[in-house]
Design a protein around this motif. Sequence first.
Motif, short mmCIF file in Angstrom:
data_model
loop_
_atom_site.label_atom_id
_atom_site.label_comp_id
_atom_site.label_asym_id
_atom_site.label_seq_id
_atom_site.Cartn_x
_atom_site.Cartn_y
_atom_site.Cartn_z
N VAL A 1 0.81 -1.23 0.00
CA VAL A 1 0.00 0.00 0.00
C VAL A 1 0.84 1.27 0.00
O VAL A 1 0.33 2.34 -0.35
CB VAL A 1 -0.98 0.02 1.20
CG1 VAL A 1 -1.97 -1.12 1.10
CG2 VAL A 1 -0.24 0.00 2.53
N ALA A 2 2.11 1.19 0.36
CA ALA A 2 2.95 2.40 0.42
C ALA A 2 2.98 3.15 -0.92
O ALA A 2 2.89 4.39 -0.92
CB ALA A 2 4.36 2.05 0.87
N PRO A 3 3.10 2.46 -2.07
CA PRO A 3 3.07 3.20 -3.33
C PRO A 3 1.77 3.96 -3.56
O PRO A 3 1.76 5.00 -4.21
CB PRO A 3 3.26 2.10 -4.39
CG PRO A 3 4.00 1.02 -3.67
CD PRO A 3 3.43 1.04 -2.28
N ARG A 4 0.67 3.46 -2.99
CA ARG A 4 -0.62 4.15 -3.14
C ARG A 4 -0.65 5.41 -2.28
O ARG A 4 -1.28 6.41 -2.65
CB ARG A 4 -1.76 3.21 -2.78
CG ARG A 4 -1.91 2.04 -3.75
CD ARG A 4 -2.80 0.94 -3.21
NE ARG A 4 -4.15 1.39 -2.92
CZ ARG A 4 -5.04 0.67 -2.25
NH1 ARG A 4 -4.71 -0.54 -1.80
NH2 ARG A 4 -6.25 1.15 -2.03
N VAL A 5 0.01 5.38 -1.12
CA VAL A 5 0.15 6.60 -0.32
C VAL A 5 0.89 7.67 -1.11
O VAL A 5 0.47 8.82 -1.19
CB VAL A 5 0.89 6.30 1.01
CG1 VAL A 5 1.18 7.59 1.76
CG2 VAL A 5 0.08 5.35 1.87
#
Length: 233
Positions: free
Chosen positions: A220-224
């Motif tokens: 999910v970090a890339p979506r943040v």
Amino acid sequence: MKTCVAIRHVAFEDLGSFQAPLEAAGYSIRYAEAGLDDLGALDDSAVDLLVVLGGPIGAYEDDNYPFLGPELRLIEARLRAGRPIIGICLGAQLMARALGARVYPNNGIKEIGWSALELTGAGRASSLAVLDGVPVLHWHGDTFDLPDGATLLASTSVTRNQAFSWGKAALGLQFHVEATGAGLERWFIGHASEIGGVPGLSVPGLRADTARYAAGLESVAPRVLAAFLSGMM
């Protein structure tokens, strides 16, 4: 091509899971090494995104680390100009200090390990929304007051000010959203003394929790990052 400069304080704390999506988004990435490079000579106007990474020093230790002066001036100028900046751990503390807030030891408590955030209403409407219920990595002993004009986005039971935004182009994260399971093996070496000094904390325990939680954060970090980059335009 857009340019991202990441200020790095120790070699093993890098962009982690942010690097590939930044490159995919068309950013050319360069590291500026705190303590070695002249941060005062950095042409901030030519930088599309500044990321200030973590490190095992205090944001208030100017006497020990003279580079903090030029680094703080760079961060303050960028914030006042409204140019995009992300601060992670020490980076968030430096952003808070540049905005006039106090940075200080967190009652002698080291918050090290994996746990989920408590998002505020503003946090659930922000780029951090995808982190709701997702354990993230914490690794700090200092905290900061929320700067005037900042919006609180997330807390934990140990540390109230875990994330804040300031305007549309500044995001301060006390926790490590960029951490990867593979990269943390370097942390376990580099932070060995700190780990050994915290009762109940151990490398095997941290490694086991990392095996349990890192993949979820990495997903999910890339979506943040993408949500932040989209929202600042």
